[in-house]
Design a protein around this motif. Structure first.
Motif, PDB file in Angstrom:
ATOM      1  N   LEU A  51       0.828  -1.203   0.000  1.00 36.67           N
ATOM      2  CA  LEU A  51       0.000   0.000   0.000  1.00 36.67           C
ATOM      3  C   LEU A  51       0.859   1.249   0.000  1.00 36.67           C
ATOM      4  N   GLN A  52       2.011   1.214   0.655  1.00 30.22           N
ATOM      5  CA  GLN A  52       2.926   2.357   0.635  1.00 30.22           C
ATOM      6  C   GLN A  52       3.457   2.601  -0.771  1.00 30.22           C
ATOM      7  N   VAL A  53       3.821   1.507  -1.451  1.00 34.22           N
ATOM      8  CA  VAL A  53       4.330   1.638  -2.812  1.00 34.22           C
ATOM      9  C   VAL A  53       3.242   2.164  -3.744  1.00 34.22           C
ATOM     10  N   LEU A  54       2.015   1.662  -3.551  1.00 30.90           N
ATOM     11  CA  LEU A  54       0.907   2.081  -4.408  1.00 30.90           C
ATOM     12  C   LEU A  54       0.537   3.540  -4.200  1.00 30.90           C
ATOM     13  N   ALA A  55       0.850   4.076  -3.045  1.00 24.85           N
ATOM     14  CA  ALA A  55       0.532   5.472  -2.752  1.00 24.85           C
ATOM     15  C   ALA A  55       1.596   6.436  -3.249  1.00 24.85           C
ATOM     16  N   SER A  56       2.708   5.922  -3.761  1.00 30.53           N
ATOM     17  CA  SER A  56       3.805   6.778  -4.204  1.00 30.53           C
ATOM     18  C   SER A  56       3.885   6.802  -5.727  1.00 30.53           C
ATOM     19  N   ASP A  57       4.546   7.813  -6.265  1.00 33.47           N
ATOM     20  CA  ASP A  57       4.749   7.934  -7.711  1.00 33.47           C
ATOM     21  C   ASP A  57       6.137   7.457  -8.076  1.00 33.47           C
ATOM     22  N   PRO A  58       6.323   6.866  -9.250  1.00 35.61           N
ATOM     23  CA  PRO A  58       5.261   6.513 -10.192  1.00 35.61           C
ATOM     24  C   PRO A  58       4.503   5.266  -9.729  1.00 35.61           C
ATOM     25  N   ARG A  59       3.200   5.272  -9.919  1.00 34.35           N
ATOM     26  CA  ARG A  59       2.401   4.135  -9.495  1.00 34.35           C
ATOM     27  C   ARG A  59       2.570   2.988 -10.481  1.00 34.35           C
ATOM     28  N   PRO A  60       2.485   1.763  -9.984  1.00 34.49           N
ATOM     29  CA  PRO A  60       2.631   0.599 -10.872  1.00 34.49           C
ATOM     30  C   PRO A  60       1.531   0.542 -11.913  1.00 34.49           C
ATOM     31  N   ASP A  61       1.835  -0.091 -13.037  1.00 35.90           N
ATOM     32  CA  ASP A  61       0.836  -0.307 -14.075  1.00 35.90           C
ATOM     33  C   ASP A  61       0.063  -1.599 -13.857  1.00 35.90           C
ATOM     34  N   LEU A  62       0.624  -2.491 -13.047  1.00 40.13           N
ATOM     35  CA  LEU A  62      -0.029  -3.773 -12.769  1.00 40.13           C
ATOM     36  C   LEU A  62       0.518  -4.310 -11.457  1.00 40.13           C
ATOM     37  N   VAL A  63      -0.326  -5.053 -10.710  1.00 40.02           N
ATOM     38  CA  VAL A  63       0.087  -5.635  -9.436  1.00 40.02           C
ATOM     39  C   VAL A  63      -0.089  -7.155  -9.495  1.00 40.02           C
ATOM     40  N   LEU A  64       0.985  -7.869  -9.187  1.00 37.10           N
ATOM     41  CA  LEU A  64       0.908  -9.311  -8.945  1.00 37.10           C
ATOM     42  C   LEU A  64       0.816  -9.485  -7.439  1.00 37.10           C
ATOM     43  N   LEU A  65      -0.304  -9.972  -6.937  1.00 38.68           N
ATOM     44  CA  LEU A  65      -0.604  -9.918  -5.511  1.00 38.68           C
ATOM     45  C   LEU A  65      -0.844 -11.309  -4.938  1.00 38.68           C
ATOM     46  N   ASP A  66      -0.002 -11.675  -3.983  1.00 38.52           N
ATOM     47  CA  ASP A  66      -0.190 -12.957  -3.288  1.00 38.52           C
ATOM     48  C   ASP A  66      -1.438 -12.885  -2.413  1.00 38.52           C
ATOM     49  N   VAL A  67      -2.198 -13.954  -2.376  1.00 40.21           N
ATOM     50  CA  VAL A  67      -3.417 -13.969  -1.571  1.00 40.21           C
ATOM     51  C   VAL A  67      -3.097 -14.199  -0.101  1.00 40.21           C
ATOM     52  N   MET A  68      -2.328 -15.234   0.194  1.00 37.77           N
ATOM     53  CA  MET A  68      -2.085 -15.624   1.580  1.00 37.77           C
ATOM     54  C   MET A  68      -0.823 -14.955   2.108  1.00 37.77           C
ATOM     55  N   MET A  69      -1.016 -13.904   2.895  1.00 41.98           N
ATOM     56  CA  MET A  69       0.095 -13.212   3.550  1.00 41.98           C
ATOM     57  C   MET A  69      -0.300 -12.933   4.988  1.00 41.98           C
ATOM     58  N   PRO A  70       0.657 -12.926   5.918  1.00 46.48           N
ATOM     59  CA  PRO A  70       0.330 -12.648   7.310  1.00 46.48           C
ATOM     60  C   PRO A  70      -0.055 -11.179   7.516  1.00 46.48           C
ATOM     61  N   GLU A  71      -0.793 -10.913   8.583  1.00 42.50           N
ATOM     62  CA  GLU A  71      -1.218  -9.579   9.003  1.00 42.50           C
ATOM     63  C   GLU A  71      -2.234  -8.952   8.039  1.00 42.50           C
ATOM     64  N   MET A  72      -1.871  -8.806   6.762  1.00 42.27           N
ATOM     65  CA  MET A  72      -2.808  -8.244   5.786  1.00 42.27           C
ATOM     66  C   MET A  72      -2.741  -9.095   4.532  1.00 42.27           C
TER      67      MET A  72
END
Length: 387
Positions: A51-72
């Motif tokens: 979320l920190q990276v997504l809030a900064s510029d330049p923002r990514p054009d695509l996200v590869l996102l793992d489903v199972m992660m601890p905490e969030m």
């Protein structure tokens, strides 16, 4: 790598940025090595860091996102991503070891566009990443084109409105050119009509007549109310004294001349185009015609040129009638001095239910100070006037 391969690789400037989010270092390394030849790769080892990276510029054009992660987990990350205007359009591909249909349905419902299952197939990863980025590029291009089209439509509409308003002013000024003592009559009466229209726009008797853009049409058409004076002989129109009864009868014809001229123009254009519909582009001119034709009608039926009575008089003309009389009373003529504002108001109030629609007079009473402000702000430098 061949020379042809080098030419097909995107330049550093053109490279898309991919954010890989996975708490397993080996997965970050594997996906990074697989994609970095074609894309800029950023990595985050937790949902919070993503979320920190997504809030900064330049923002990514695509996200590869793992489903199972601890905490969030990935579900919470995409939920937050889709809540933010700046990130909601970034495509997300879930990467997961889960293969249950319910898990995939949940991710797609939250806004994920695709799933890649572990262990990774390099060809599948590259194909699906490329496909989603191409789709995003197409969506972005379409959004840019739509935005350009919207701006162009707005620009063209504004330009057409300016041309229409200019045309109206030019036509209204034709009467002014012949009757040089009209001063700021056109501007003042248009302001008075606007004040009355806005005061009455929610009134039960007037709401329908002032809805769907008609209020604005009435205001724009108001300057044409005396266009028929073009057809009045100079000896009468420019006479530097009061008119005789016979001359006044001729002067009275200006309302019918103006209304009929505008109506004739509409009919000729429709005939040339082979059309019958007078809505849309012609509705404004219809309003202008009825104002010009009927603005000297009186509520009790003693006006001209037809002798309409009560609600048979168009709303636009009822508003114009009061505005026109107020201005005529409060301004000087070669044959009279201007009435005081108090005397002008008194005469308007006395005309309630005889000369004017009672509710229009009540609206005037509520807005009297606005009328007086316009009268003072737009007063003629040389207070001379001919009705």
């Amino acid at each position: 790598m061949t020379e042809q391969d080098l030419h097909t690789l995107p330049s550093e400037f053109d490279r898309k940025t991919i954010l890989i989010v996975d708490d397993a270092p080996e997965n970050l390394m594997l996906l990074g090595e697989l994609l970095q030849a074609e894309y800029r790769v950023r990595a985050a080892n937790s949902g919070a860091r993503a979320l920190q990276v997504l809030a900064s510029d330049p923002r990514p054009d695509l996200v590869l996102l793992d489903v199972m992660m601890p905490e969030m987990d990935g579900y919470e990350v995409i939920r937050r991503l889709k809540q933010q205007e700046q990130t909601r359009d970034i495509p997300v591909i879930f990467i997961t070891a889960m293969t249950a249909a319910a898990d995939e349905e949940r991710g797609l419902a939250l806004g994920a566009l695709d799933y890649i299952t572990k262990p990774f197939s390099p060809a599948i990863v590259q194909a699906r990443v490329r496909a989603q980025l191409e789709l995003k590029t197409a969506r972005d291009r379409l959004a840019d084109q739509n935005q350009w089209l919207e701006h162009e439509v707005e620009r063209r509409v504004a330009e057409n409105q300016r041309i229409r308003d200019l045309s109206v002013k030019a036509l209204a000024c034709l009467a002014e050119v012949r009757d040089k003592e009209t001063g700021l009559h056109i501007a003042r009466t248009q302001s008075y009509v606007e004040i009355l229209a806005f005061e009455l726009r929610h009134h039960p008797r007037f709401a329908a007549a002032l809805a769907d853009g008609r209020l604005e049409e009435i205001i724009r058409a108001a300057p044409l109310h005396d266009i028929g004076k073009i057809g009045i002989p100079d000896a009468i129109l420019l006479k530097p004294a009061s008119l005789t009864d016979e001359e006044f009868e001729v002067m009275k014809t200006h309302s019918a001349i103006g209304g009929a001229a505008i109506k004739s123009a509409i009919e000729q254009v429709l005939l040339a185009a082979g059309e019958e519909d007078t809505d849309g582009a012609f509705s404004f001119l219809n309003v202008a015609s009825e104002i010009a034709y009927y603005h000297h009608e009186k509520w009790d039926g003693t006006g001209y040129p037809v002798g309409l009575e009560g609600d048979a008089i168009p709303v636009s003309a009822r508003l114009m009638a009061l505005a026109d009389v107020f201005d005529a009373l409060s301004c000087s003529r070669v044959y009279k001095k201007p009435y005081s504002l108090d005397e002008t108001v008194r005469i308007i109030l006395e005309g309630r239910g005889t000369h004017f629609d009672p509710d229009v007079v009540d609206a005037f009473t509520a807005c009297r100070e606005q009328f007086i402000a316009v009268a003072k702000d737009m007063a003629d430098n040389e207070a001379r006037w001919i009705e």
